[in-house]
Design a protein around this motif. Sequence first.
Motif, mmCIF file in Angstrom:
data_model
loop_
_atom_site.group_PDB
_atom_site.id
_atom_site.type_symbol
_atom_site.label_atom_id
_atom_site.label_comp_id
_atom_site.label_asym_id
_atom_site.label_seq_id
_atom_site.Cartn_x
_atom_site.Cartn_y
_atom_site.Cartn_z
ATOM 1 N N GLY A 305 0.818 -1.212 0.000
ATOM 2 C CA GLY A 305 0.000 0.000 0.000
ATOM 3 C C GLY A 305 0.847 1.255 0.000
ATOM 4 N N LEU A 306 1.916 1.230 0.787
ATOM 5 C CA LEU A 306 2.820 2.377 0.864
ATOM 6 C C LEU A 306 3.518 2.605 -0.470
ATOM 7 N N ALA A 307 4.008 1.520 -1.101
ATOM 8 C CA ALA A 307 4.708 1.641 -2.377
ATOM 9 C C ALA A 307 3.783 2.163 -3.471
ATOM 10 N N LYS A 308 2.553 1.663 -3.508
ATOM 11 C CA LYS A 308 1.596 2.128 -4.514
ATOM 12 C C LYS A 308 1.253 3.601 -4.290
ATOM 13 N N GLN A 309 1.052 3.960 -3.034
ATOM 14 C CA GLN A 309 0.748 5.353 -2.708
ATOM 15 C C GLN A 309 1.873 6.265 -3.180
ATOM 16 N N PHE A 310 3.102 5.853 -2.950
ATOM 17 C CA PHE A 310 4.260 6.655 -3.351
ATOM 18 C C PHE A 310 4.273 6.868 -4.857
ATOM 19 N N HIS A 311 4.138 5.772 -5.621
ATOM 20 C CA HIS A 311 4.240 5.871 -7.080
ATOM 21 C C HIS A 311 3.101 6.707 -7.665
ATOM 22 N N GLU A 312 1.871 6.428 -7.246
ATOM 23 C CA GLU A 312 0.748 7.138 -7.854
ATOM 24 C C GLU A 312 0.730 8.606 -7.468
ATOM 25 N N ALA A 313 1.116 8.917 -6.238
ATOM 26 C CA ALA A 313 1.174 10.326 -5.839
ATOM 27 C C ALA A 313 2.251 11.055 -6.624
ATOM 28 N N ARG A 314 3.366 10.391 -6.856
ATOM 29 C CA ARG A 314 4.446 11.012 -7.618
ATOM 30 C C ARG A 314 4.037 11.235 -9.069
ATOM 31 N N ILE A 315 3.411 10.229 -9.690
ATOM 32 C CA ILE A 315 2.968 10.356 -11.081
ATOM 33 C C ILE A 315 1.965 11.495 -11.213
ATOM 34 N N GLU A 316 0.986 11.536 -10.319
ATOM 35 C CA GLU A 316 -0.026 12.599 -10.382
ATOM 36 C C GLU A 316 0.605 13.969 -10.154
ATOM 37 N N GLY A 317 1.506 14.066 -9.177
ATOM 38 C CA GLY A 317 2.155 15.338 -8.899
ATOM 39 C C GLY A 317 2.962 15.840 -10.078
ATOM 40 N N GLY A 366 5.354 15.546 8.904
ATOM 41 C CA GLY A 366 4.498 14.371 8.933
ATOM 42 C C GLY A 366 5.184 13.193 8.285
ATOM 43 N N VAL A 367 4.530 12.053 8.315
ATOM 44 C CA VAL A 367 5.096 10.818 7.770
ATOM 45 C C VAL A 367 4.637 10.648 6.323
ATOM 46 N N ARG A 368 5.591 10.406 5.449
ATOM 47 C CA ARG A 368 5.316 10.170 4.038
ATOM 48 C C ARG A 368 6.244 9.058 3.531
ATOM 49 N N PRO A 369 5.868 8.371 2.445
ATOM 50 C CA PRO A 369 6.773 7.368 1.871
ATOM 51 C C PRO A 369 7.956 8.032 1.180
ATOM 52 N N VAL A 370 9.141 7.430 1.331
ATOM 53 C CA VAL A 370 10.369 7.922 0.710
ATOM 54 C C VAL A 370 11.150 6.729 0.169
ATOM 55 N N VAL A 371 12.174 7.019 -0.635
ATOM 56 C CA VAL A 371 13.065 5.982 -1.159
ATOM 57 C C VAL A 371 14.331 5.945 -0.322
ATOM 58 N N GLN A 372 14.662 4.754 0.170
ATOM 59 C CA GLN A 372 15.911 4.585 0.910
ATOM 60 C C GLN A 372 16.464 3.192 0.641
ATOM 61 N N GLY A 374 17.020 1.548 -2.033
ATOM 62 C CA GLY A 374 16.314 0.748 -3.022
ATOM 63 C C GLY A 374 14.959 0.245 -2.599
ATOM 64 N N LEU A 375 14.394 0.805 -1.529
ATOM 65 C CA LEU A 375 13.080 0.400 -1.041
ATOM 66 C C LEU A 375 12.261 1.620 -0.667
ATOM 67 N N ILE A 376 10.959 1.428 -0.593
ATOM 68 C CA ILE A 376 10.064 2.478 -0.112
ATOM 69 C C ILE A 376 9.807 2.249 1.371
ATOM 70 N N ARG A 377 10.016 3.268 2.155
ATOM 71 C CA ARG A 377 9.707 3.190 3.583
ATOM 72 C C ARG A 377 9.120 4.528 4.012
ATOM 73 N N GLU A 378 8.639 4.578 5.232
ATOM 74 C CA GLU A 378 8.082 5.827 5.757
ATOM 75 C C GLU A 378 9.159 6.618 6.487
ATOM 76 N N ALA A 379 9.058 7.936 6.397
ATOM 77 C CA ALA A 379 9.996 8.805 7.102
ATOM 78 C C ALA A 379 9.289 10.108 7.448
ATOM 79 N N GLN A 380 9.811 10.789 8.432
ATOM 80 C CA GLN A 380 9.297 12.100 8.815
ATOM 81 C C GLN A 380 9.832 13.128 7.828
ATOM 82 N N VAL A 381 8.938 13.890 7.210
ATOM 83 C CA VAL A 381 9.329 14.866 6.200
ATOM 84 C C VAL A 381 8.676 16.209 6.507
ATOM 85 N N VAL A 382 9.138 17.233 5.790
ATOM 86 C CA VAL A 382 8.544 18.569 5.897
ATOM 87 C C VAL A 382 7.535 18.726 4.766
#
Length: 451
Positions: A305-317, A366-372, A374-382
Amino acid sequence: MNKSQVLVLGGGPAGGAVAIGLVRLGYSVTLVSEPRPFDAVEGISDRVVQGLQGAGFNLALEQMAEPSPRRVTWNGITSAANTERLIPRQAFDLALLDDLKAQGTHVIQGRVTGIQPDATGHVAEVSLVSGEQLQLQGDFLVEARGRAAPAAGVPRVKGSQTVSLLQYWQGPADTPCSAVQSFADGWAWMALRADGRRYLQLTLDVASADLPPKRELGDWCQARLSKLEQAQPFMAGAEPAGEVYARTSTPVLCEHSVGNNWIRVGDAAMAVDPLSGNGIFQALSSALQAPAVINTLINHPERAGLAKQFHEARIEGLFYRFARIGRDFYAQESQWPTNPFWQGRSQWPDQVPLHLDVMPDQVSTGVRPVVQDGLIREAQVVITPDQPLGIWHLNGLELAPLLEQVRARPDLTPAEQLSHTQGPVMGERLALWMQQQGWVDDPKGQGEHEV
């Protein structure tokens, strides 16, 4: 039947970048590439060159020419301040395949005629250049066949229906150059290669263009080009060579671009208006993070779910960012505001500014998916109005903890607070950068603060 862990359909920059990224992560990758049916030339900027270098396209980069002058006539004003590099796409694409082979991708040249799911992934039917039929199986499928990729039932957002008409001309050898000019019903792009081959393209509104039958397209295009000042040097002493190629250039966004065992990248996921001349850059932008998404889906299904959220949000953005860049450029052309071509495109996709002003009270963490790694994980971001997906780090420094550190002591200036952990010089630089981004107030005039 040949088995591969990952099957990539499409050997352009997007599919190639994903393939190289996956090979670097240790995957077995088979890529199917259909030879480009017609020659084309594309103009790219230096930032595209940097993106291609980062993706590993060393041999493909050898196909591009040195920067050449580009003249632009827009809204009645002519400028010659910019340059671009012209690349012949057929030679570039073949060299890109050589890059892929050299870096460990199994490349097959052929046309995909069908795709079916099977018990463990997908089976692709491929018609080879030799005429032989081949079946390829992949546990994971990457759809990277550009605008030609089948919709596969995926709902799509579309902009104004747009068509680009390209015709080759041949003339004597000359100095490479390119030009752009707007006109009442659209805009034209012209390019000249050193061997004298010229590429003249008109981009028009499908609904209002009133195009003639295909057999009359050549004369129809020539009549319109002959009225454009910037087209004259490209037509002088030259003759049309071959038929007119009609290509859709309508902006398209796939609302779903990833599943548990498939992903869409490049123009197959989102294709925007070619106006900016950065088609390759846009394709790379949507593809470079895809290997991490795929790696997560395969090895960490609990994070699907996190990986899909990351990709689709990035594509839309990315889609809406590039769409707004095009909108603002179209809006600069004010000579024909009521003509269908300009009226629709200067107002689509919305009226949201490309860049939003940021005030400190609009900035949060807040927490958002990031790349670290070679994987998608959650991290605290601005998170800001201008960067809703979040900003994770700057030169290796995670920014959310630093912003929280500043906010924890409102009695100190940002520079004073950051200096405690980063040192005086770095603290001052970080505070100035945050101030420039609108994250913190300018401490000037706030009075003395006690350390």
